[in-house]
Design a protein around this motif. Structure first.
Motif, PDB file in Angstrom:
ATOM      1  N   GLY A  20       0.862  -1.194   0.000  1.00 38.68           N
ATOM      2  CA  GLY A  20       0.000   0.000   0.000  1.00 38.68           C
ATOM      3  C   GLY A  20       0.888   1.229   0.000  1.00 38.68           C
ATOM      4  N   GLY A  22      -0.074   4.467  -0.479  1.00 37.21           N
ATOM      5  CA  GLY A  22      -0.841   5.704  -0.330  1.00 37.21           C
ATOM      6  C   GLY A  22      -0.258   6.520   0.810  1.00 37.21           C
ATOM      7  N   GLN A  23      -1.119   7.305   1.470  1.00 31.69           N
ATOM      8  CA  GLN A  23      -0.581   8.232   2.483  1.00 31.69           C
ATOM      9  C   GLN A  23       0.140   7.517   3.628  1.00 31.69           C
ATOM     10  N   MET A  24      -0.432   6.425   4.172  1.00 32.55           N
ATOM     11  CA  MET A  24       0.224   5.779   5.317  1.00 32.55           C
ATOM     12  C   MET A  24       1.403   4.915   4.902  1.00 32.55           C
ATOM     13  N   ALA A  44       4.704  -2.448  -2.525  1.00 31.34           N
ATOM     14  CA  ALA A  44       3.680  -2.994  -3.425  1.00 31.34           C
ATOM     15  C   ALA A  44       2.444  -2.120  -3.420  1.00 31.34           C
ATOM     16  N   SER A  64       3.133  -5.386  -7.597  1.00 34.92           N
ATOM     17  CA  SER A  64       1.716  -4.991  -7.708  1.00 34.92           C
ATOM     18  C   SER A  64       0.867  -5.582  -6.580  1.00 34.92           C
ATOM     19  N   PRO A  83      -6.134  -0.529   2.114  1.00 40.74           N
ATOM     20  CA  PRO A  83      -7.429  -0.268   2.759  1.00 40.74           C
ATOM     21  C   PRO A  83      -7.830  -1.455   3.653  1.00 40.74           C
ATOM     22  N   PRO A  84      -8.636  -1.198   4.703  1.00 43.82           N
ATOM     23  CA  PRO A  84      -8.947  -2.218   5.711  1.00 43.82           C
ATOM     24  C   PRO A  84      -9.505  -3.529   5.172  1.00 43.82           C
ATOM     25  N   GLY A 131      -1.611  -0.591  14.018  1.00 41.51           N
ATOM     26  CA  GLY A 131      -1.205   0.815  14.064  1.00 41.51           C
ATOM     27  C   GLY A 131      -2.057   1.743  14.907  1.00 41.51           C
ATOM     28  N   PRO A 170      -9.074   9.811   0.918  1.00 37.82           N
ATOM     29  CA  PRO A 170      -9.404   8.855  -0.160  1.00 37.82           C
ATOM     30  C   PRO A 170     -10.891   8.537  -0.084  1.00 37.82           C
ATOM     31  N   TRP A 172     -12.627   5.927  -0.379  1.00 41.12           N
ATOM     32  CA  TRP A 172     -13.040   4.702   0.312  1.00 41.12           C
ATOM     33  C   TRP A 172     -13.257   4.929   1.808  1.00 41.12           C
ATOM     34  N   PHE A 173     -12.694   5.995   2.397  1.00 37.26           N
ATOM     35  CA  PHE A 173     -12.884   6.268   3.838  1.00 37.26           C
ATOM     36  C   PHE A 173     -14.369   6.343   4.191  1.00 37.26           C
TER      37      PHE A 173
HETATM   38  N1  LIG Z   1      -3.056   5.554  12.006  1.00 34.74           N
HETATM   39  C1  LIG Z   1      -3.355   6.614  11.264  1.00 34.74           C
HETATM   40  O1  LIG Z   1      -3.116   7.755  11.641  1.00 34.74           O
HETATM   41  C2  LIG Z   1      -3.952   6.401   9.907  1.00 34.74           C
HETATM   42  C3  LIG Z   1      -4.219   7.502   9.075  1.00 34.74           C
HETATM   43  C4  LIG Z   1      -4.745   7.259   7.809  1.00 34.74           C
HETATM   44  C5  LIG Z   1      -5.003   5.961   7.398  1.00 34.74           C
HETATM   45  N2  LIG Z   1      -4.744   4.921   8.252  1.00 34.74           N
HETATM   46  C6  LIG Z   1      -4.982   3.531   7.826  1.00 34.74           C
HETATM   47  O2  LIG Z   1      -3.935   3.170   6.909  1.00 34.74           O
HETATM   48  C7  LIG Z   1      -4.441   2.285   5.908  1.00 34.74           C
HETATM   49  C8  LIG Z   1      -4.191   2.904   4.539  1.00 34.74           C
HETATM   50  O3  LIG Z   1      -4.832   4.152   4.486  1.00 34.74           O
HETATM   51  P1  LIG Z   1      -4.299   5.331   3.531  1.00 34.74           P
HETATM   52  O4  LIG Z   1      -4.837   6.591   4.095  1.00 34.74           O
HETATM   53  O5  LIG Z   1      -2.841   5.197   3.316  1.00 34.74           O
HETATM   54  O6  LIG Z   1      -5.085   4.990   2.186  1.00 34.74           O
HETATM   55  P2  LIG Z   1      -4.686   5.363   0.696  1.00 34.74           P
HETATM   56  O7  LIG Z   1      -5.907   5.175  -0.113  1.00 34.74           O
HETATM   57  O8  LIG Z   1      -3.969   6.659   0.664  1.00 34.74           O
HETATM   58  O9  LIG Z   1      -3.609   4.211   0.330  1.00 34.74           O
HETATM   59  C9  LIG Z   1      -3.963   2.874   0.164  1.00 34.74           C
HETATM   60  C10 LIG Z   1      -3.141   2.322  -0.999  1.00 34.74           C
HETATM   61  O10 LIG Z   1      -3.376   0.919  -1.107  1.00 34.74           O
HETATM   62  C11 LIG Z   1      -3.453   0.604  -2.503  1.00 34.74           C
HETATM   63  N3  LIG Z   1      -4.200  -0.651  -2.614  1.00 34.74           N
HETATM   64  C12 LIG Z   1      -5.545  -0.840  -2.564  1.00 34.74           C
HETATM   65  N4  LIG Z   1      -5.809  -2.166  -2.673  1.00 34.74           N
HETATM   66  C13 LIG Z   1      -4.624  -2.805  -2.778  1.00 34.74           C
HETATM   67  C14 LIG Z   1      -4.247  -4.163  -2.902  1.00 34.74           C
HETATM   68  N5  LIG Z   1      -5.156  -5.138  -2.933  1.00 34.74           N
HETATM   69  N6  LIG Z   1      -2.927  -4.450  -2.973  1.00 34.74           N
HETATM   70  C15 LIG Z   1      -1.983  -3.481  -2.955  1.00 34.74           C
HETATM   71  N7  LIG Z   1      -2.299  -2.160  -2.851  1.00 34.74           N
HETATM   72  C16 LIG Z   1      -3.597  -1.840  -2.752  1.00 34.74           C
HETATM   73  C17 LIG Z   1      -4.135   1.795  -3.144  1.00 34.74           C
HETATM   74  O11 LIG Z   1      -3.859   1.862  -4.530  1.00 34.74           O
HETATM   75  C18 LIG Z   1      -3.501   2.952  -2.355  1.00 34.74           C
HETATM   76  O12 LIG Z   1      -2.322   3.439  -2.967  1.00 34.74           O
HETATM   77  C19 LIG Z   1      -5.909   2.075   6.263  1.00 34.74           C
HETATM   78  O13 LIG Z   1      -6.046   0.931   7.037  1.00 34.74           O
HETATM   79  C20 LIG Z   1      -6.273   3.307   7.074  1.00 34.74           C
HETATM   80  O14 LIG Z   1      -7.351   3.093   7.960  1.00 34.74           O
HETATM   81  C21 LIG Z   1      -4.210   5.117   9.464  1.00 34.74           C
END
Ligand SMILES: NC(=O)c1ccc[n+]([C@@H]2O[C@H](COP(=O)([O-])OP(=O)(O)OC[C@H]3O[C@@H](n4cnc5c(N)ncnc54)[C@H](O)[C@@H]3O)[C@@H](O)[C@H]2O)c1
Length: 342
Positions: A20, A22-24, A44, A64, A83-84, A131, A170, A172-173
């Motif tokens: 993943g 994305g942001q985290m 990935a 991927s 995502p969760p 986390g 995002p 999906w949130f």
């Molecule tokens: N602890 C915190 O402060 C905090 C803050 C934000 C998000 N989160 C958690 O972090 C996790 C990710 O959230 P985010 O904000 O980074 O989301 P995001 O949408 O920014 O990133 C998720 C990434 O996963 C990728 N992805 C989706 N399905 C996939 C798969 N099957 N295989 C590989 N990659 C895949 C997406 O393309 C995306 O780049 C979630 O569980 C969220 O609840 C925690």
């Protein structure tokens, strides 16, 4: 403390994979690169553009999927930041490969998946963490020491974001099938704190609605919710959640007969009184995700579970509370914690 399996030998760098990007995932990867002796060797994302971009920044190999990453590169630990609804699959792949695993919150969206992860991690004897970064906050640790030995009678907690107003998250949130809705996406941070500070929660009552932006049909998550809850020790709690307020708030306030303590995460402040003594402590800005990551890396490196404050088992208990809340949203009744799978 229990000793666990780890593939880290001697003083060689700890090799991390991140699923993943994305942001985290990006946040954890960059934090890894700031810890001496830790290197992100593979990342990935199903979106290869994202995977390649982060891989370029880390000098890592892009994949991927988590499975492809684990098959292609030898890592000591996998950080799951997808995502969760994807956590279960990715974390099981890591455990099957005998790797330590840090999963972003929530551990999963259903109890069956969460429990299967607990069983698999125990059987494989791998370091496991979820986390919940607020547990590592100096603010939380100070609050814990201030209330140690005191009787908590009431808890009041709040989570507010501007998701429905700013759309700065995002998509999906706010889609229940991916995030579980704001109960599992936001509120669970405060419920996890309530459990960490006060103890287990046994019953939950919840009401929620779409009051602010009901016309946004691609989202099905509540924008306004209130919950009541009861702890095993008899204390009572209330929680308010909004995804439609301009100001971000994350706070939890604890009450006893002659004391009151507000832990204000948004303003990094403790306020309150204990009898005649007034409390007002401001905290400096600290990267709590870095503290959480450091604890995970220390345990991976030392092959012991000493530093992690939230493992799969504990995170599953927090999930059970949130799912009781989710059932209550639908039933309109008090729901017991730990009964049912959703
Ligand atoms: N602890 C915190 O402060 C905090 C803050 C934000 C998000 N989160 C958690 O972090 C996790 C990710 O959230 P985010 O904000 O980074 O989301 P995001 O949408 O920014 O990133 C998720 C990434 O996963 C990728 N992805 C989706 N399905 C996939 C798969 N099957 N295989 C590989 N990659 C895949 C997406 O393309 C995306 O780049 C979630 O569980 C969220 O609840 C925690």
């Amino acid at each position: 403390m229990p000793t666990v399996k780890s593939s880290v030998k001697g003083k060689r760098p700890v090799r991390i994979g991140v699923a993943g990007c994305g942001q985290m995932g990006r946040k954890h990867a960059h934090n890894c690169s700031r810890i001496k002796g830790v290197s992100v060797v593979a990342v990935a994302d199903k979106d290869m553009k994202r995977a390649r971009a982060l891989a370029g920044e880390m000098s890592a190999v892009p994949y991927s999927s988590a499975e492809a990453l684990l098959a292609g590169v030898d890592v000591d630990a996998l950080i799951v930041a997808t995502p969760p609804d994807k956590h279960g699959k990715d974390a099981h792949a890591a455990i099957k490969a005998g790797k330590a695993v840090l999963v972003e919150k929530p551990i999963a969206l259903d109890i069956a998946t969460a429990k299967s992860l607990c069983v698999a991690a125990k059987k494989a004897s791998v370091v496991n963490a979820v986390g919940f970064h607020l547990r590592y906050a100096p603010l939380t640790q100070k609050a814990r020491s201030l209330i140690a030995g005191k009787c908590v009678t009431q808890v009041r907690s709040v989570t507010t974001t501007g998701y429905y107003l700013k759309m700065d998250m995002p998509a999906w949130f706010l889609q229940r099938k991916h995030s579980g809705g704001p109960l599992l996406e936001q509120s669970l941070h405060m419920f996890d704190e309530a459990r960490y500070l006060v103890g287990d929660i046994t019953r939950v009552f919840a009401q929620g609605d779409r009051l602010v932006r009901p016309e946004l049909k691609r989202f099905d998550s509540e924008d306004t919710m209130v919950l009541a809850y009861r702890f095993a020790n008899g204390a009572l709690g209330t929680h308010a959640d909004s995804c439609a307020t301009t100001v971000f708030n994350w706070e939890i306030e604890l009450f006893g007969t002659d004391w009151r303590l507000l832990i204000d995460y948004a303003r990094k402040r403790l306020n309150g009184y204990f009898g005649e003594e007034t409390i007002h402590i401001d905290f400096t800005d600290t990267d709590l995700h870095m503290l959480e990551l450091q604890a995970f890396i220390d345990d991976v490196r030392n092959r012991r579970v000493d530093s992690i404050l939230s493992n799969f088992r504990d995170a599953t208990k927090t999930l059970e509370v949130m799912l009781a809340g989710d059932r209550s949203l639908k039933s309109g009744a008090w729901e017991p914690v730990g009964k049912g799978t959703r």
